[in-house]
Design a protein around this motif. Sequence first.
Motif, PDB file in Angstrom:
ATOM      1  N   ARG A  90       2.770   7.733   9.403  1.00 50.02           N
ATOM      2  CA  ARG A  90       3.716   6.677   9.787  1.00 50.02           C
ATOM      3  C   ARG A  90       3.592   6.372  11.276  1.00 50.02           C
ATOM      4  NH1 ARG A  90      10.215   7.289   9.179  1.00 50.02           N
ATOM      5  NH2 ARG A  90       9.696   9.293  10.119  1.00 50.02           N
ATOM      6  N   MET A  91       3.505   7.395  12.094  1.00 53.00           N
ATOM      7  CA  MET A  91       3.366   7.190  13.543  1.00 53.00           C
ATOM      8  C   MET A  91       2.021   6.542  13.879  1.00 53.00           C
ATOM      9  SD  MET A  91       6.207   7.882  14.763  1.00 53.00           S
ATOM     10  CE  MET A  91       5.701   7.537  16.428  1.00 53.00           C
ATOM     11  N   ASP A  92       0.965   6.922  13.172  1.00 54.41           N
ATOM     12  CA  ASP A  92      -0.344   6.300  13.390  1.00 54.41           C
ATOM     13  C   ASP A  92      -0.293   4.803  13.069  1.00 54.41           C
ATOM     14  OD1 ASP A  92      -1.361   8.767  14.120  1.00 54.41           O
ATOM     15  OD2 ASP A  92      -2.396   9.114  12.207  1.00 54.41           O
ATOM     16  N   VAL A 137       0.885  -1.158   0.000  1.00 55.27           N
ATOM     17  CA  VAL A 137       0.000   0.000   0.000  1.00 55.27           C
ATOM     18  C   VAL A 137       0.923   1.208   0.000  1.00 55.27           C
ATOM     19  CG1 VAL A 137      -1.751   1.306   1.264  1.00 55.27           C
ATOM     20  CG2 VAL A 137      -1.815  -1.200   1.286  1.00 55.27           C
ATOM     21  N   LEU A 138       0.876   1.992  -1.065  1.00 59.28           N
ATOM     22  CA  LEU A 138       1.775   3.138  -1.208  1.00 59.28           C
ATOM     23  C   LEU A 138       0.927   4.394  -1.328  1.00 59.28           C
ATOM     24  CD1 LEU A 138       4.942   3.124  -3.360  1.00 59.28           C
ATOM     25  CD2 LEU A 138       3.585   5.167  -3.128  1.00 59.28           C
ATOM     26  N   ALA A 139       1.210   5.384  -0.497  1.00 58.36           N
ATOM     27  CA  ALA A 139       0.434   6.621  -0.507  1.00 58.36           C
ATOM     28  C   ALA A 139       1.366   7.822  -0.528  1.00 58.36           C
ATOM     29  CB  ALA A 139      -0.469   6.691   0.715  1.00 58.36           C
ATOM     30  N   VAL A 140       1.021   8.803  -1.337  1.00 63.56           N
ATOM     31  CA  VAL A 140       1.789  10.043  -1.423  1.00 63.56           C
ATOM     32  C   VAL A 140       0.995  11.131  -0.720  1.00 63.56           C
ATOM     33  CG1 VAL A 140       2.834  11.738  -2.967  1.00 63.56           C
ATOM     34  CG2 VAL A 140       2.814   9.315  -3.611  1.00 63.56           C
ATOM     35  N   GLN A 160      -7.087   8.477   6.342  1.00 67.41           N
ATOM     36  CA  GLN A 160      -7.246   9.545   7.330  1.00 67.41           C
ATOM     37  C   GLN A 160      -6.249  10.686   7.109  1.00 67.41           C
ATOM     38  OE1 GLN A 160      -6.930   7.561  11.110  1.00 67.41           O
ATOM     39  NE2 GLN A 160      -8.831   6.435  10.812  1.00 67.41           N
ATOM     40  N   GLY A 161      -5.128  10.393   6.431  1.00 68.87           N
ATOM     41  CA  GLY A 161      -4.125  11.423   6.149  1.00 68.87           C
ATOM     42  C   GLY A 161      -4.379  12.188   4.864  1.00 68.87           C
ATOM     43  N   HIS A 162      -5.460  11.858   4.138  1.00 63.28           N
ATOM     44  CA  HIS A 162      -5.839  12.514   2.887  1.00 63.28           C
ATOM     45  C   HIS A 162      -4.693  12.531   1.872  1.00 63.28           C
ATOM     46  CE1 HIS A 162      -9.489  13.675   4.937  1.00 63.28           C
ATOM     47  NE2 HIS A 162      -8.766  14.191   5.911  1.00 63.28           N
ATOM     48  N   PRO A 163      -4.294  11.351   1.385  1.00 65.83           N
ATOM     49  CA  PRO A 163      -3.210  11.286   0.408  1.00 65.83           C
ATOM     50  C   PRO A 163      -3.611  11.895  -0.930  1.00 65.83           C
ATOM     51  CG  PRO A 163      -4.265   9.152   0.607  1.00 65.83           C
ATOM     52  CD  PRO A 163      -4.880  10.037   1.662  1.00 65.83           C
ATOM     53  N   ALA A 187      -4.440  -0.753   7.152  1.00 64.13           N
ATOM     54  CA  ALA A 187      -3.479   0.172   6.536  1.00 64.13           C
ATOM     55  C   ALA A 187      -4.203   1.171   5.633  1.00 64.13           C
ATOM     56  CB  ALA A 187      -2.436  -0.600   5.741  1.00 64.13           C
ATOM     57  N   GLN A 188      -5.162   0.697   4.856  1.00 64.12           N
ATOM     58  CA  GLN A 188      -5.908   1.585   3.968  1.00 64.12           C
ATOM     59  C   GLN A 188      -6.732   2.599   4.754  1.00 64.12           C
ATOM     60  OE1 GLN A 188      -7.399  -1.859   1.542  1.00 64.12           O
ATOM     61  NE2 GLN A 188      -7.144  -0.370  -0.105  1.00 64.12           N
ATOM     62  N   GLU A 189      -7.313   2.182   5.871  1.00 66.66           N
ATOM     63  CA  GLU A 189      -8.082   3.108   6.706  1.00 66.66           C
ATOM     64  C   GLU A 189      -7.196   4.215   7.268  1.00 66.66           C
ATOM     65  OE1 GLU A 189     -10.047   0.968   9.849  1.00 66.66           O
ATOM     66  OE2 GLU A 189     -10.973  -0.426   8.429  1.00 66.66           O
TER      67      GLU A 189
END
Length: 160
Positions: free
Chosen positions: A19-21, A5-8, A105-108, A99-101
Amino acid sequence: MSAVVLAVFPDYEVANRVRMDLFEDGFPTDRIDLVAAREPGRAAVEPAASRHDQFVKYFSSLLTAAEEREYPERFAEKLDEGAAAITIHPRGPVETSRAQEIVAQGHPTAVALHEIENQPWEHAAARQSKPWVSHLWVENHSHAHCIYCALFERDLPEPE
């Protein structure tokens, strides 16, 4: 290749918070990567002439499917512009879903999912959210004050 799972994210601070979450949720640190211009992480070990090329090689090693060929260059350009990426290597459907949830939450600004539907050998995590160890019942029939003493209690002298 394993599931990815890769998110920008728009900037380093947001990606670092995600990352901390993930870490606080129980993901091991060796399965969470943060890659950014100011913290290249594992991308820095890729042999290349420039940081941009290192990013492209890093993303290319993760996103290997034919339909994903355009992503490495696009993601590297975003990192050149100040964005940051989080890569998660989930094991099993429970971790993949979680991981997707957390990532959402970080709005990638971009998300790539690689081989998350096909994880045949990746069952380090339970298929359900309740850990299997919670089904065990341990009864203590020992007079030892700690587990170490209980294991070796036959070798201990009798109390006076």
